[in-house]
Design a protein around this motif. Structure first.
Motif, short mmCIF file in Angstrom:
data_model
loop_
_atom_site.label_atom_id
_atom_site.label_comp_id
_atom_site.label_asym_id
_atom_site.label_seq_id
_atom_site.Cartn_x
_atom_site.Cartn_y
_atom_site.Cartn_z
N LEU A 261 0.83 -1.20 0.00
CA LEU A 261 0.00 0.00 0.00
C LEU A 261 0.87 1.26 0.00
CD1 LEU A 261 -2.96 0.99 0.20
CD2 LEU A 261 -2.60 1.17 2.67
N ASP B 31 -4.81 -2.31 -1.34
CA ASP B 31 -6.24 -2.58 -1.20
C ASP B 31 -6.77 -3.62 -2.19
OD1 ASP B 31 -6.29 -0.69 0.79
OD2 ASP B 31 -7.07 0.90 -0.48
N HIS C 216 1.28 -2.49 4.91
CA HIS C 216 0.10 -3.21 4.47
C HIS C 216 0.21 -3.54 3.00
CE1 HIS C 216 -1.51 -1.08 8.07
NE2 HIS C 216 -1.91 -2.31 8.30
N SER D 148 -7.84 -6.88 -0.80
CA SER D 148 -8.98 -6.98 0.13
C SER D 148 -10.02 -7.98 -0.33
CB SER D 148 -9.68 -5.63 0.26
OG SER D 148 -8.83 -4.73 0.87
N ALA E 142 -4.33 -6.29 4.34
CA ALA E 142 -4.74 -5.02 3.73
C ALA E 142 -5.07 -4.08 4.88
CB ALA E 142 -5.95 -5.24 2.84
#
Ligand code: NAG
Ligand code: NAG
Ligand code: NAG
Ligand code: NAG
Ligand code: NAG
Ligand code: NAG
Ligand code: NAG
Ligand code: NAG
Ligand code: NAG
Ligand code: NAG
Ligand code: NAG
Ligand code: NAG
Length: 597
Positions: free
Chosen positions: A430, A459, A456, A462, A470
């Motif tokens: 991320l 996204d 992380h 996810s 995430a």
């Protein structure tokens, strides 16, 4: 034992604190286009909720990330929170003490739970279940301790949207000849798996992982009406808060609500951060709550602060106050595999491990280390070019990758399973403007790292089996249901384990720790169900990196100003200074910096 310490080139680094929260900084679509011009400290974040959608078909992945609007949230709160406060819960220590128990033969936890007993029982059950889920796929051989606190962060500094955080309690550079990498910093839990000769050593901090969970996050979303309808009588912790507990018999085993997150999911996420799923690179001079920024922002041109660097060696002169920076610390083992690459620019990919080494070659002494002097001389160094390029890349999403190392054993399932072999070469982490300006920071003498920076996965994961790491948590579904739903989208993964009597058992891999997340742990050096190395270090060891700065940094005032007794090493002037004092001091500092709400 003490003698052996002389060989241990330990650099106790920053304890990277890491606040993981339910939120990311929601931004208007317009923001995205104007990111380059407008990077302002942000408003307290809006809730980032990934609402699990009810899948009616199994052919497509239908979980989508949605940014819950603040108005929706406000409505919900107003509808359900009674105006007249109900009788508050009696604060009561979980049996008035810290509970010290084992979850698995090699993983113990110490729980300090500061709400009422019936609730703490649920918390503890959740912890046990999460740890046991973890131990199914990660092979912990040398015992580790997880120190868990569950309490209201408001007792020190409110941060109601933070679910909590997980950090390594202590970190080390592995000593010569022990362990596969001698140049990056290992979280204690992993260092212990490799450095057997120190099994009983006082080098280790009493706990390996520190996890703190925020009861305010729970209380923030209690639906009082529903709680009453479930039989809550106004005393004790009401049900229906943010965390959902599986098989909660105290409240009729209610199923998970749309805005609830499975407690085991949150714990497992924090646990992985505490086991080293985090980076030491961050925008130390830029991030709005960073003390470094506060010292330089009105003197140094803003554009000159847009750099991403590793954590630094720094100290405060008691007599004068200003911060001195002598140089850059080694980066974490997680960072070894990071590559920055912006396909829209003409920059070649940057290997962050190499860049980290070059950063370590920059250092300043005496008055040159005064922060303003340090920054201005760093700005004109060759290293600053890399730091700036990194900034320019990381302000965009999808520009940072974790490139997996080759599996350490040839019978790794990542090589033998065609799907895994083909799918997992790297993962996107991320990045984007929101992670460069974190509001949560933690600093102390040995430690300095803006909060949730690069820690992380993007996204995009996810809605995949790799959802666990995430940044946003999927709400409204139990961990089992999320896991099961995600695994429906990929082929069944079989793997073999060798049982006690040497027979081979074939299992199916369907852990909430997805194969990509596990592959990151593999790369860092954990022995896992899919790459079982049993922590026998393989392959060619990397040579120990030497920098002309070693003496400056290691003999610098960082150590001399600390009141901790240090064990000096025989050669090279390296110093061992375990940060036992971490939990008290660091957390106090960290929490003082939580001004979210
Ligand atoms: C959130 O609330 C603020 C002020 O109440 C309002 O200006 C803004 O439009 C709201 N945002 C959304 C996404 O509803
Ligand atoms: C929130 O309240 C406004 C006005 O009271 C209403 O128009 C809107 O539909 C409500 N939103 C939700 C999600 O209930
Ligand atoms: C609390 O303490 C009592 C007696 O020491 C013990 O029997 C009981 O199991 C403890 N309960 C919990 C939840 O730890
Ligand atoms: C937990 O208990 C075990 C023995 O039951 C003990 O050896 C260990 O030191 C304890 N750990 C902590 C952190 O209290
Ligand atoms: C945060 O939580 C605490 C305790 O639950 C509460 O007293 C406080 O009002 C909350 N703050 C906000 C901004 O919601
Ligand atoms: C709990 O479940 C039982 C059986 O399903 C039901 O009869 C009872 O009404 C439920 N109680 C509440 C408070 O929902
Ligand atoms: C409320 O319920 C708790 C158990 O959840 C019980 O201990 C307590 O006595 C009850 N209080 C009242 C006033 O009924
Ligand atoms: C919850 O309860 C059900 C039924 O008793 C059981 O099958 C299931 O394994 C339990 N789940 C967990 C996570 O304990
Ligand atoms: C794994 O990928 C390599 C090329 O990347 C290929 O040569 C090999 O056959 C693959 N192995 C399996 C089991 O699919
Ligand atoms: C990541 O892996 C894919 C193949 O799986 C490859 O196409 C891509 O170039 C890799 N990205 C980086 C930055 O290495
Ligand atoms: C598991 O072991 C069996 C027997 O040795 C072998 O045939 C099979 O291919 C193995 N499966 C995997 C996934 O490695
Ligand atoms: C993988 O190979 C090692 C030896 O290299 C062996 O000890 C281990 O049992 C093998 N694992 C599996 C699952 O076959």
């Amino acid at each position: 034992m003490k003698r052996a310490l002389y060989h241990l080139h330990v650099l106790v680094l920053l304890l990277s604190i890491f606040i993981v929260h339910s939120t990311i900084h929601a931004k208007d679509d317009n923001d995205v286009t104007s990111i380059h011009h407008l990077i302002q400290p942000r408003e307290p974040a809006d809730d980032f909720t990934i609402t699990a959608t009810t899948t009616t078909t199994t052919t497509t992945t239908t979980s989508t990330a949605t940014h819950a609007s603040n108005s929706t949230k406000t409505n919900a709160t107003q509808t359900h929170t009674p105006w007249v406060p109900l009788k508050p819960a009696t604060p009561l220590h979980y049996n008035q003490s810290v509970v010290n128990r084992t979850a698995t033969p090699t993983i113990a936890y110490q729980l300090n739970c500061k709400v009422d007993d019936p609730f703490c029982i649920k918390v503890e059950n959740g912890i046990k279940q999460a740890i046991s889920e973890f131990s199914k796929v990660v092979d912990i051989k040398t015992n580790i301790n997880i120190q868990v606190s569950y309490y209201s962060f408001c007792t020190t500094g409110c941060s109601n949207t933070s679910y909590g955080f997980g950090i390594p309690s202590s970190q080390f550079i592995l000593p010569f000849n022990e362990g596969p990498d001698l140049n990056h910093v290992y979280p204690q839990a992993l260092a212990k798996q490799y450095v057997h000769s120190f099994n009983t050593s006082s080098v280790w901090s009493a706990s390996d992982v520190t996890i703190e969970l925020n009861h305010d996050a729970y209380m923030q979303s209690v639906d009082y009406e529903k709680a009453s309808s479930l039989g809550w009588n106004g005393t004790g912790v009401p049900p229906t808060g943010r965390f959902w507990f599986v098989n909660d018999t105290s409240y009729n085993n209610t199923s998970i609500e749309k805005d609830q997150v499975d407690f085991r999911y949150v714990f497992l996420h924090e646990l992985l951060h505490g086991l080293g799923f985090l980076s030491s690179w961050a925008a130390y001079f830029w991030s709005s709550s960073s003390p470094f920024r506060q010292l330089v922002e009105n003197v140094v041109d803003d554009d000159n602060l847009k750099m991403i660097t590793p954590g630094m060696y720094w100290f405060v002169d008691d007599n004068y106050g200003p911060t001195y920076i002598t140089g850059f610390q080694s980066t974490m083992i997680f960072d070894k595999y990071l590559v920055s690459y912006d396909s829209s620019s003409d920059q070649p990919p940057m290997n962050l491990s190499q860049l980290g080494f070059s950063m370590q070659d920059f250092c300043r002494q005496d008055t040159d280390s005064f922060i303003l002097n340090f920054v201005s001389s760093f700005r004109v160094s060759s290293q600053a070019v890399g730091a700036t390029n990194l900034w320019n890349a990381m302000i965009e999403p999808g520009t940072l990758f974790f490139n997996f190392s080759a599996p350490a054993v040839s019978n790794s399932t990542y090589l033998t399973d065609a799907y895994l072999n083909q799918t997992y070469h790297n993962m996107t982490l991320l990045t984007g403007a929101a992670i460069l300006d974190t509001q949560l920071e933690q600093f102390d003498q040995d430690t300095n790292r803006p909060g949730a920076a690069i820690s992380h996965v993007d996204d995009i994961y996810s809605s995949t089996v790799d959802f666990l790491m995430a940044k946003g948590f999927i709400s409204g579904k139990s961990l089992e249901d999320i896991t099961q739903e995600m695994y429906q989208n990929i082929p069944v993964i079989y793997y073999n384990v060798t049982s006690h009597n040497n027979s081979i058992i074939t299992k199916t891999y369907a852990s909430p720790i997805g194969p990509g997340i596990l592959r990151i742990l593999d790369s860092m050096g954990y022995s896992t169900a899919l790459t079982n190395t049993s922590y026998v270090a393989m392959g060619v060891q990397t040579a120990k990196f030497r920098s002309p700065c070693d003496d400056i940094n290691d003999n610098g005032p960082v150590q001399s100003s600390t009141t901790e007794p240090s064990v000096a090493s025989g050669d090279g002037g390296l110093v061992l200074s375990p940060n036992y004092c971490f939990s008290g001091i660091v957390l106090a500092l960290m929490l003082a910096l939580l001004h979210l709400d």
